[in-house]
Scaffold this motif. Structure first.
Motif, mmCIF file in Angstrom:
data_model
loop_
_atom_site.group_PDB
_atom_site.id
_atom_site.type_symbol
_atom_site.label_atom_id
_atom_site.label_comp_id
_atom_site.label_asym_id
_atom_site.label_seq_id
_atom_site.Cartn_x
_atom_site.Cartn_y
_atom_site.Cartn_z
ATOM 1 N N VAL A 73 3.773 10.252 4.325
ATOM 2 C CA VAL A 73 4.522 9.219 4.038
ATOM 3 C C VAL A 73 3.788 8.068 3.288
ATOM 4 N N PRO A 74 4.552 7.832 2.178
ATOM 5 C CA PRO A 74 3.802 6.507 1.190
ATOM 6 C C PRO A 74 3.980 5.437 2.097
ATOM 7 N N VAL A 75 2.796 4.810 2.173
ATOM 8 C CA VAL A 75 2.688 3.365 2.852
ATOM 9 C C VAL A 75 1.800 2.474 1.887
ATOM 10 N N HIS A 76 2.126 1.414 1.815
ATOM 11 C CA HIS A 76 1.421 0.404 1.038
ATOM 12 C C HIS A 76 -0.267 0.407 1.383
ATOM 13 N N ALA A 77 -1.023 0.332 0.416
ATOM 14 C CA ALA A 77 -2.503 0.230 0.780
ATOM 15 C C ALA A 77 -2.957 -0.662 2.028
ATOM 16 N N ASP A 78 -2.289 -1.829 1.717
ATOM 17 C CA ASP A 78 -2.627 -2.957 2.751
ATOM 18 C C ASP A 78 -2.234 -2.381 4.002
ATOM 19 N N ASP A 79 -1.395 -1.617 4.278
ATOM 20 C CA ASP A 79 -0.876 -1.177 5.595
ATOM 21 C C ASP A 79 -1.270 -0.039 5.981
ATOM 22 N N PHE A 80 -2.195 0.761 5.033
ATOM 23 C CA PHE A 80 -2.512 2.203 5.406
ATOM 24 C C PHE A 80 -3.319 2.214 6.741
ATOM 25 N N LYS A 81 -4.428 1.502 7.055
ATOM 26 C CA LYS A 81 -5.339 1.612 7.887
ATOM 27 C C LYS A 81 -4.640 1.535 9.354
ATOM 28 N N LYS A 82 -3.691 0.308 9.423
ATOM 29 C CA LYS A 82 -3.175 0.542 10.970
ATOM 30 C C LYS A 82 -2.002 1.593 10.912
ATOM 31 N N MET A 83 -1.212 2.101 9.987
ATOM 32 C CA MET A 83 -0.216 3.136 10.013
ATOM 33 C C MET A 83 -1.142 4.406 10.208
ATOM 34 N N ASN A 84 -2.353 4.526 9.793
ATOM 35 C CA ASN A 84 -3.225 5.780 9.957
ATOM 36 C C ASN A 84 -3.488 5.879 11.381
ATOM 37 N N GLU A 85 -3.980 4.838 11.803
ATOM 38 C CA GLU A 85 -4.433 4.604 13.375
ATOM 39 C C GLU A 85 -3.119 4.947 14.252
ATOM 40 N N PHE A 86 -2.157 4.328 14.069
ATOM 41 C CA PHE A 86 -0.873 4.857 14.904
ATOM 42 C C PHE A 86 -0.473 6.173 14.683
ATOM 43 N N ALA A 87 -0.586 6.604 13.437
ATOM 44 C CA ALA A 87 -0.337 7.980 13.292
ATOM 45 C C ALA A 87 -0.972 9.060 14.045
ATOM 46 N N GLU A 88 -2.279 8.957 14.032
ATOM 47 C CA GLU A 88 -3.307 9.602 14.900
ATOM 48 C C GLU A 88 -3.039 9.369 16.359
#
Length: 124
Positions: A73-88
């Motif tokens: 899923v394409p995500v803005h770099a600034d949002d990547f960390k939180k989205m990554n934590e949520f996905a995991e």
């Protein structure tokens, strides 16, 4: 006002009724109608946004991790960390028995597809 100087102001909501009983009934009917509209809107929203619960395997049986169910899923770099934590977290909650495999798979995929971003994040 006192000699052209404002001493104080206060706004009071006043309604003068020629028939208080009728006006009260009209106000109550309007409130009832609005309440019904809000309720029907909320019901429609609840029905349209309900997420079906995924079926969990019976206790004691291990479920194989399916690689076909991984989507990038394409995500803005600034949002990547939180989205990554949520996905995991979401993935691990769905399949707790394979937590180590999930984390390893995600780490490998992140390194493969986002190596430069991972390096930048580790520097921070």
């Amino acid at each position: 006002e006192l000699e052209g100087t404002v001493v104080g102001r206060k706004v009071v909501d006043v309604r003068i009724c020629s028939c208080p009983k009728r006006d009260l009934q009209q106000d109550e009917n309007k409130m009832q109608t609005k309440h019904e509209q809000y309720r029907s809107m909320a019901d429609r929203f609840a029905r349209s946004s309900t997420v079906p619960v995924s079926s969990q395997p019976p206790p004691g049986k291990k479920r194989k991790m399916e690689k076909d169910h991984i989507i990038m899923v394409p995500v803005h770099a600034d949002d990547f960390k939180k989205m990554n934590e949520f996905a995991e977290s979401a993935w691990v909650c769905r399949d707790r028995e394979n937590e180590a495999n999930i984390k390893e798979t995600r780490k490998r995929l992140l390194q493969k597809h986002n190596a430069e971003l991972i390096r930048k994040m580790e520097k921070r």
